[in-house]
Motif scaffolding. Structure first.
Motif, PDB file in Angstrom:
ATOM      1  N   LEU A  62       0.792  -1.146  -0.059  1.00  0.00           N
ATOM      2  CA  LEU A  62       0.061  -0.046  -0.181  1.00  0.00           C
ATOM      3  C   LEU A  62       0.966   1.318  -0.002  1.00  0.00           C
ATOM      4  N   ILE A  63       2.008   1.181   0.915  1.00  0.00           N
ATOM      5  CA  ILE A  63       2.722   2.494   0.898  1.00  0.00           C
ATOM      6  C   ILE A  63       3.276   2.708  -0.424  1.00  0.00           C
ATOM      7  N   GLY A  64       3.942   1.593  -1.140  1.00  0.00           N
ATOM      8  CA  GLY A  64       4.505   1.741  -2.556  1.00  0.00           C
ATOM      9  C   GLY A  64       3.602   2.135  -3.454  1.00  0.00           C
ATOM     10  N   TYR A  65       2.257   1.642  -3.461  1.00  0.00           N
ATOM     11  CA  TYR A  65       1.222   2.384  -4.668  1.00  0.00           C
ATOM     12  C   TYR A  65       0.882   3.704  -4.147  1.00  0.00           C
ATOM     13  N   VAL A  66       0.758   3.936  -2.901  1.00  0.00           N
ATOM     14  CA  VAL A  66       0.440   5.482  -2.711  1.00  0.00           C
ATOM     15  C   VAL A  66       1.518   6.247  -2.899  1.00  0.00           C
ATOM     16  N   GLU A  67       2.614   5.960  -2.568  1.00  0.00           N
ATOM     17  CA  GLU A  67       3.725   6.918  -2.739  1.00  0.00           C
ATOM     18  C   GLU A  67       4.068   7.063  -4.198  1.00  0.00           C
ATOM     19  N   ALA A  68       3.974   6.105  -4.897  1.00  0.00           N
ATOM     20  CA  ALA A  68       4.154   6.412  -6.518  1.00  0.00           C
ATOM     21  C   ALA A  68       3.248   7.073  -7.079  1.00  0.00           C
ATOM     22  N   GLY A  69       1.666   6.850  -6.277  1.00  0.00           N
ATOM     23  CA  GLY A  69       0.790   8.103  -6.780  1.00  0.00           C
ATOM     24  C   GLY A  69       0.904   9.522  -6.638  1.00  0.00           C
ATOM     25  N   PHE A  70       1.676   9.652  -5.463  1.00  0.00           N
ATOM     26  CA  PHE A  70       1.983  11.053  -5.019  1.00  0.00           C
ATOM     27  C   PHE A  70       3.246  11.541  -5.937  1.00  0.00           C
ATOM     28  N   ILE A  71       4.249  10.632  -6.138  1.00  0.00           N
ATOM     29  CA  ILE A  71       5.191  11.078  -7.145  1.00  0.00           C
ATOM     30  C   ILE A  71       4.617  11.596  -8.498  1.00  0.00           C
ATOM     31  N   LEU A  72       3.661  10.669  -8.906  1.00  0.00           N
ATOM     32  CA  LEU A  72       3.051  10.901 -10.477  1.00  0.00           C
ATOM     33  C   LEU A  72       2.159  12.349 -10.038  1.00  0.00           C
ATOM     34  N   MET A  73       1.496  12.423  -9.189  1.00  0.00           N
ATOM     35  CA  MET A  73       0.576  13.604  -8.993  1.00  0.00           C
ATOM     36  C   MET A  73       1.385  14.999  -8.940  1.00  0.00           C
ATOM     37  N   LEU A  74       2.878  14.778  -8.278  1.00  0.00           N
ATOM     38  CA  LEU A  74       3.736  15.798  -8.242  1.00  0.00           C
ATOM     39  C   LEU A  74       4.422  16.037  -9.691  1.00  0.00           C
ATOM     40  N   THR A  75       4.618  15.105 -10.529  1.00  0.00           N
ATOM     41  CA  THR A  75       4.842  15.187 -11.981  1.00  0.00           C
ATOM     42  C   THR A  75       4.039  15.779 -12.564  1.00  0.00           C
ATOM     43  N   TYR A  76       2.990  15.315 -12.520  1.00  0.00           N
ATOM     44  CA  TYR A  76       1.753  16.007 -13.082  1.00  0.00           C
ATOM     45  C   TYR A  76       1.502  17.626 -12.980  1.00  0.00           C
ATOM     46  N   LEU A  77       1.759  17.873 -11.741  1.00  0.00           N
ATOM     47  CA  LEU A  77       1.649  19.426 -11.381  1.00  0.00           C
ATOM     48  C   LEU A  77       2.950  20.156 -11.967  1.00  0.00           C
ATOM     49  N   ILE A  78       3.921  19.560 -11.990  1.00  0.00           N
ATOM     50  CA  ILE A  78       5.141  20.192 -12.386  1.00  0.00           C
ATOM     51  C   ILE A  78       4.987  20.481 -13.828  1.00  0.00           C
ATOM     52  N   LEU A  79       4.412  19.363 -14.722  1.00  0.00           N
ATOM     53  CA  LEU A  79       4.120  19.688 -16.084  1.00  0.00           C
ATOM     54  C   LEU A  79       3.191  20.943 -16.103  1.00  0.00           C
ATOM     55  N   ILE A  80       2.207  20.926 -15.405  1.00  0.00           N
ATOM     56  CA  ILE A  80       1.331  22.174 -15.291  1.00  0.00           C
ATOM     57  C   ILE A  80       1.997  23.348 -15.213  1.00  0.00           C
ATOM     58  N   ILE A  81       2.771  23.455 -14.308  1.00  0.00           N
ATOM     59  CA  ILE A  81       3.682  24.765 -14.068  1.00  0.00           C
ATOM     60  C   ILE A  81       4.546  25.050 -15.062  1.00  0.00           C
ATOM     61  N   LEU A  82       5.142  23.905 -15.753  1.00  0.00           N
ATOM     62  CA  LEU A  82       6.062  24.263 -16.977  1.00  0.00           C
ATOM     63  C   LEU A  82       5.236  25.076 -17.946  1.00  0.00           C
TER      64      LEU A  82
END
Length: 229
Positions: A113-133
């Motif tokens: 669960l921790i692995g899946y959830v943390e991977a989800g947070f990383i992908l979410m941050l990546t998504y937000l960084i792309l929007i910032i760019l």
């Protein structure tokens, strides 16, 4: 197209609209910058919460030191207990959500669960960084249009090209994420394909070519004018 190609009113309208879009892009970036620390904070505390959560006798139990929170369904309502004392105002919880969480806790270990959830947070941050760019280049594009003599510059072409690349990434990233979660964890994220997003991306990409063509026409026109002189 040069500045002299537009009447004064059209110039003012173009520059005013460009300034508004520049400001909106800047506000959007600031809002996302504010959200990112909160997401990182949640990502940090999530493993702690999961490691202290367990499924016991059809109840979801969270225990940390001397505190204990129990969530269970009674009379088709979700009830919350803190140290075996019912918490007021929590009677009308979502039973469907409770059952979904219970199913996940029963299916996966805490490490998974921790692995899946943390991977989800990383992908979410990546998504937000792309929007910032995207917002960064959008702001610079319209700032150039606001202060410049002409919108047809190589700098603006480059801003639009990079925006289209980041928009492609925004479309592909959720799809890849959904496939990976389905294959690795058998979790269906139900991410749908958005035709509107594809059209927006193609529009920006097409505009970058139009701006480049406009720049080349403008350069050719200036070159001819100087040759004639």
């Amino acid at each position: 197209m040069s500045k002299e190609g537009l009447d004064k009113n059209s110039q003012n309208n173009l520059k005013s609209l460009s300034k508004i879009i520049e400001i909106i892009a800047k506000i959007g970036r600031i809002a996302i910058y504010i959200c990112i620390p909160f997401i990182i904070f949640v990502a940090i505390i999530t493993p702690v919460v999961i490691n202290h959560t367990e499924l016991k006798d059809d109840e979801i139990l969270f225990k940390y030191e001397d505190d204990k929170v129990t969530i269970k369904v009674e009379d088709d309502k979700v009830e919350v207990y803190h140290n075996d004392k019912k918490v007021d105002g929590e009677k009308d919880g979502d039973v469907v959500a409770f059952n979904s969480v219970k199913k996940v806790l029963d299916k996966y270990s805490n490490k998974q669960l921790i692995g899946y959830v943390e991977a989800g947070f990383i992908l979410m941050l990546t998504y937000l960084i792309l929007i910032i760019l995207i917002l960064k280049h959008l702001g610079k594009l319209f700032k150039n249009i606001h202060v410049g003599e002409t919108p047809f510059t190589l700098d603006n072409v480059e801003h639009m090209r990079k925006m289209s690349i980041y928009m492609i990434s925004l479309i592909i990233l959720p799809i890849i994420t959904s496939i990976l979660y389905q294959l690795v964890a058998d979790i269906n994220l139900s991410i749908s394909f958005s035709l509107v997003s594809v059209i927006e991306m193609l529009f920006v990409m097409a505009m970058s070519y139009i701006f480049k063509y406009g720049y080349e026409l403008q350069s050719d026109s200036k070159q001819k004018m100087y040759d004639e002189d």
